[in-house]
Scaffold this motif. Structure first.
Motif, PDB file in Angstrom:
ATOM      1  N   PRO A 132       1.129   8.429  32.498  1.00 21.02           N
ATOM      2  CA  PRO A 132       0.793   7.002  32.499  1.00 21.02           C
ATOM      3  C   PRO A 132       1.445   6.280  33.669  1.00 21.02           C
ATOM      4  O   PRO A 132       2.585   6.565  34.034  1.00 21.02           O
ATOM      5  N   ALA A 133       0.711   5.355  34.254  1.00 20.48           N
ATOM      6  CA  ALA A 133       1.257   4.542  35.339  1.00 20.48           C
ATOM      7  C   ALA A 133       1.926   3.315  34.715  1.00 20.48           C
ATOM      8  O   ALA A 133       1.387   2.212  34.717  1.00 20.48           O
ATOM      9  N   ASP A 134       3.136   3.509  34.138  1.00 23.91           N
ATOM     10  CA  ASP A 134       3.796   2.419  33.428  1.00 23.91           C
ATOM     11  C   ASP A 134       4.410   1.413  34.398  1.00 23.91           C
ATOM     12  O   ASP A 134       4.505   1.638  35.603  1.00 23.91           O
ATOM     13  N   GLY A 281      -5.072  12.232  40.861  1.00 26.28           N
ATOM     14  CA  GLY A 281      -5.253  13.330  41.802  1.00 26.28           C
ATOM     15  C   GLY A 281      -4.414  14.544  41.423  1.00 26.28           C
ATOM     16  O   GLY A 281      -4.881  15.683  41.491  1.00 26.28           O
ATOM     17  N   LEU A 282      -3.169  14.298  41.007  1.00 21.31           N
ATOM     18  CA  LEU A 282      -2.308  15.410  40.569  1.00 21.31           C
ATOM     19  C   LEU A 282      -2.873  16.062  39.313  1.00 21.31           C
ATOM     20  O   LEU A 282      -2.868  17.291  39.184  1.00 21.31           O
ATOM     21  N   THR A 283      -3.358  15.246  38.395  1.00 23.88           N
ATOM     22  CA  THR A 283      -3.953  15.790  37.163  1.00 23.88           C
ATOM     23  C   THR A 283      -5.146  16.677  37.498  1.00 23.88           C
ATOM     24  O   THR A 283      -5.298  17.777  36.951  1.00 23.88           O
ATOM     25  N   ARG A 284      -5.997  16.203  38.388  1.00 30.24           N
ATOM     26  CA  ARG A 284      -7.186  16.970  38.768  1.00 30.24           C
ATOM     27  C   ARG A 284      -6.795  18.270  39.466  1.00 30.24           C
ATOM     28  O   ARG A 284      -7.395  19.323  39.215  1.00 30.24           O
ATOM     29  N   ASP A 427      -5.975  16.819  25.977  1.00 25.35           N
ATOM     30  CA  ASP A 427      -5.069  16.003  26.779  1.00 25.35           C
ATOM     31  C   ASP A 427      -3.638  16.126  26.271  1.00 25.35           C
ATOM     32  O   ASP A 427      -3.388  16.217  25.062  1.00 25.35           O
ATOM     33  N   ARG A 428      -2.715  16.115  27.214  1.00 24.44           N
ATOM     34  CA  ARG A 428      -1.284  16.107  26.866  1.00 24.44           C
ATOM     35  C   ARG A 428      -0.549  15.231  27.869  1.00 24.44           C
ATOM     36  O   ARG A 428      -0.680  15.419  29.073  1.00 24.44           O
ATOM     37  N   GLU A 429       0.214  14.277  27.361  1.00 22.85           N
ATOM     38  CA  GLU A 429       0.954  13.361  28.223  1.00 22.85           C
ATOM     39  C   GLU A 429       2.270  13.996  28.647  1.00 22.85           C
ATOM     40  O   GLU A 429       3.007  14.528  27.818  1.00 22.85           O
ATOM     41  N   VAL A 430       2.542  13.950  29.944  1.00 19.82           N
ATOM     42  CA  VAL A 430       3.766  14.526  30.493  1.00 19.82           C
ATOM     43  C   VAL A 430       4.362  13.550  31.501  1.00 19.82           C
ATOM     44  O   VAL A 430       3.760  12.517  31.810  1.00 19.82           O
ATOM     45  N   GLU A 433       7.292  14.469  36.936  1.00 17.80           N
ATOM     46  CA  GLU A 433       8.073  15.635  37.350  1.00 17.80           C
ATOM     47  C   GLU A 433       7.543  16.907  36.694  1.00 17.80           C
ATOM     48  O   GLU A 433       7.460  17.957  37.342  1.00 17.80           O
ATOM     49  N   GLU A 434       7.172  16.809  35.430  1.00 18.13           N
ATOM     50  CA  GLU A 434       6.633  17.980  34.728  1.00 18.13           C
ATOM     51  C   GLU A 434       5.284  18.393  35.321  1.00 18.13           C
ATOM     52  O   GLU A 434       5.003  19.594  35.472  1.00 18.13           O
ATOM     53  N   LEU A 435       4.460  17.423  35.661  1.00 15.84           N
ATOM     54  CA  LEU A 435       3.154  17.733  36.243  1.00 15.84           C
ATOM     55  C   LEU A 435       3.309  18.375  37.611  1.00 15.84           C
ATOM     56  O   LEU A 435       2.650  19.382  37.921  1.00 15.84           O
TER      57      LEU A 435
END
Length: 531
Positions: A132-134, A281-284, A427-430, A433-435
């Motif tokens: 998430p972009a918090d 982009g990192l997720t993709r 989906d899994r929220e991370v 750094e983990e991604l």
């Protein structure tokens, strides 16, 4: 034309084509008839020169052209009759000493694309790691931007410069009392304590006031980029024209307006959009690599050695270039040599996956539209100056191979998006750094797609692009002033154009380039977009 197959081994094919003298002579006759209306000869009206005289005048050239054209026609006929799919351009050679009036024997050797098995794309399962972009991340980015674009106010008369203050100066650099080339400038700004200039320079600015004239002593580092200044003691005659102090307060509406925006809220929105785009982009990237891992694990077939070699050479050239920028280039190259076989296997994987994605795309009607292609061409043309831009556009429009190379990344992304749509995704929220750790830990590489319009299994008559075919002149690099710059300069935020100064003109190229991720062992980044 007679055709004899001389080699059929794996993906390698070779043929001997015998082109009869009659076939070649028929081509010469056709060419004579084509050029006859344009041939001029004393004593004859235009277009009335006898065919035998045209043959006598231009026979050798016409015969050579006829032979070349007949060979090209023969190769296209061979490809069509044998239902070949060339992986690369066929190698053609004329046997013996050919003379006009004789049959011509031609050897054609090539590698063909393999018969790709029906891709197994059902049952794909993928995990989408999201970040998430918090607001905390946005605040951090905003603070970094403000720090990189500090505002300074006039300090007033008599203020003595301190760490954090901005000093504006004219300077003349000298070695052994003689001014050196590029060492003179006006209006250079430097923040004391920024570490942008060579050691000792900024420290000696502490305490200066507007209007001061001062001579400082420094020594250029032994690894300074200018050979004539490495390790040299130098003096700089300075004239301080301004001293400014940091403006109070953090990022606010005034700061946003200084960047050309209307308000801080608008700036926050832009930063949040950039953060979201980067995280997506990192997720993709992660999901794409997991997809390709599944495809690679489920498909195994021979690939053309020439394509593997071309892919490996591209990978190797990239790695050698990166090794040259390491602290110890020789050690880095030695490490690469020890892993050469691993990188060759990566090349095999890239080619195989590229062919597989091409097959998936063709079987499912995926294509790049003319409108999309035009947009790609115009985007690519922007990297050239105005004079070369139109020449680049014309080149891409005329050369199928160049267009194919431009088309390939978008085609690949469209195939990947199609496969994402077929997959079962959880989906899994991370954390970020983990991604990033998940991406860096993965070996392998993204393929170059060898698909429709990519120059391999279509457009068999396309010519490979060569260096001489297109060399748009790059914009002239700015002359490097030998100002007192520290070797490794910190990156500047792109939101505000930096003031031009001799010191900034000598900043390391890498300082203005995107930050580069460290290379994971046995992992090569694709040249195509992963986003």
């Amino acid at each position: 034309m007679q055709t004899v197959e001389t080699l059929n081994e794996g993906l390698k094919r070779a043929y001997t084509l015998t082109i009869t003298a009659a076939d070649i002579d028929a081509k010469v006759d056709a060419e004579v008839k084509r050029v006859a209306p344009t041939v001029k000869m004393p004593g004859f009206r235009p277009g009335k020169v006898p065919a035998n005289l045209i043959r006598k005048m231009h026979g050798e050239a016409l015969s050579q052209d006829a032979l070349n054209n007949t060979i090209q026609d023969g190769i296209q006929t061979l490809i069509a009759e044998q239902k070949l799919r060339p992986a690369t351009a066929p190698q053609v050679s004329l046997e013996g000493d050919y003379a006009p009036g004789q049959d011509a024997a031609v050897t054609v050797s090539l590698e063909v694309l393999p018969d790709v098995p029906a891709p197994a794309i059902d049952g794909l399962k993928l995990e989408r790691l999201t970040v998430p972009a918090d607001e905390a991340v946005v605040d951090q980015q905003l603070d970094q931007l403000a720090s990189s674009n500090k505002r300074h106010d006039d300090a007033g008369e008599g203020h003595e410069a301190a760490t954090g203050d901005l000093v504006v100066m004219d300077f003349v650099g000298k070695v052994d009392g003689v001014a050196f080339d590029g060492g003179t400038g006006e209006g250079m700004s430097v923040e004391i304590g920024s570490g942008r200039l060579i050691p000792g320079f900024e420290d000696q600015l502490v305490g200066v006031k507007k209007g001061d004239e001062k001579t400082i002593n420094v020594t250029f580092p032994d690894d300074y980029q200018a050979e004539n200044l490495k390790g040299k003691a130098a003096t700089f005659d300075l004239k301080i024209t301004e001293v400014k102090v940091p403006a109070e307060g953090g990022p606010d509406d005034e700061f946003a307006k200084s960047l050309g925006l209307e308000s801080l809220e608008q700036l926050r929105g832009l930063i949040k959009g950039q953060v979201e785009q980067e995280l997506n982009g990192l997720t993709r990237t992660h999901m794409k690599r997991k997809l390709l891992d599944q495809l690679a694990a489920g498909h195994d077939f021979d690939v053309p050695p020439s394509m593997v070699e071309a892919e490996f050479e591209q990978i190797w050239a990239q790695l050698q270039h990166e090794a040259g920028h390491e602290a110890d280039p020789e050690a880095a190259r030695a490490e690469l040599e020890a892993e050469r076989d691993d990188y060759r296997q990566i090349a095999v994987r890239r080619v195989r996956l590229g062919l597989l994605l091409s097959e998936i795309g063709q079987k499912n009607g995926i294509e790049v539209s003319q409108q999309e292609m035009q947009r790609l061409i115009m985007q690519a043309a922007q990297q050239y100056g105005p004079e070369d831009r139109q020449r680049f556009i014309q080149y891409v429009q005329q050369e199928p191979m160049a267009a194919a190379q431009l088309r390939a990344p978008l085609y690949e992304d469209k195939v990947v998006d199609f496969l994402f749509g077929k997959a079962e995704i959880t989906d899994r929220e991370v954390t970020r750094e983990e991604l990033e750790a998940a991406i860096e830990s993965e070996e392998g590489a993204v393929p170059h797609v060898h698909g429709p319009g990519c120059g391999h299994d279509h457009d068999h008559d396309a010519k490979p692009a060569t260096a001489k075919d297109i060399e748009p002149a790059a914009a002239d690099a700015p002359a490097e002033a030998e100002a007192p710059k520290k070797k490794a300069a910190t990156r500047k935020a792109p939101a505000k154009k930096a003031e031009a100064s001799p010191a900034e003109a000598t900043e390391d190229e890498a300082a203005s380039a995107p930050a580069k991720k460290p290379r994971a062992k046995k992992k090569v980044e694709s040249e195509t977009s992963e986003g």
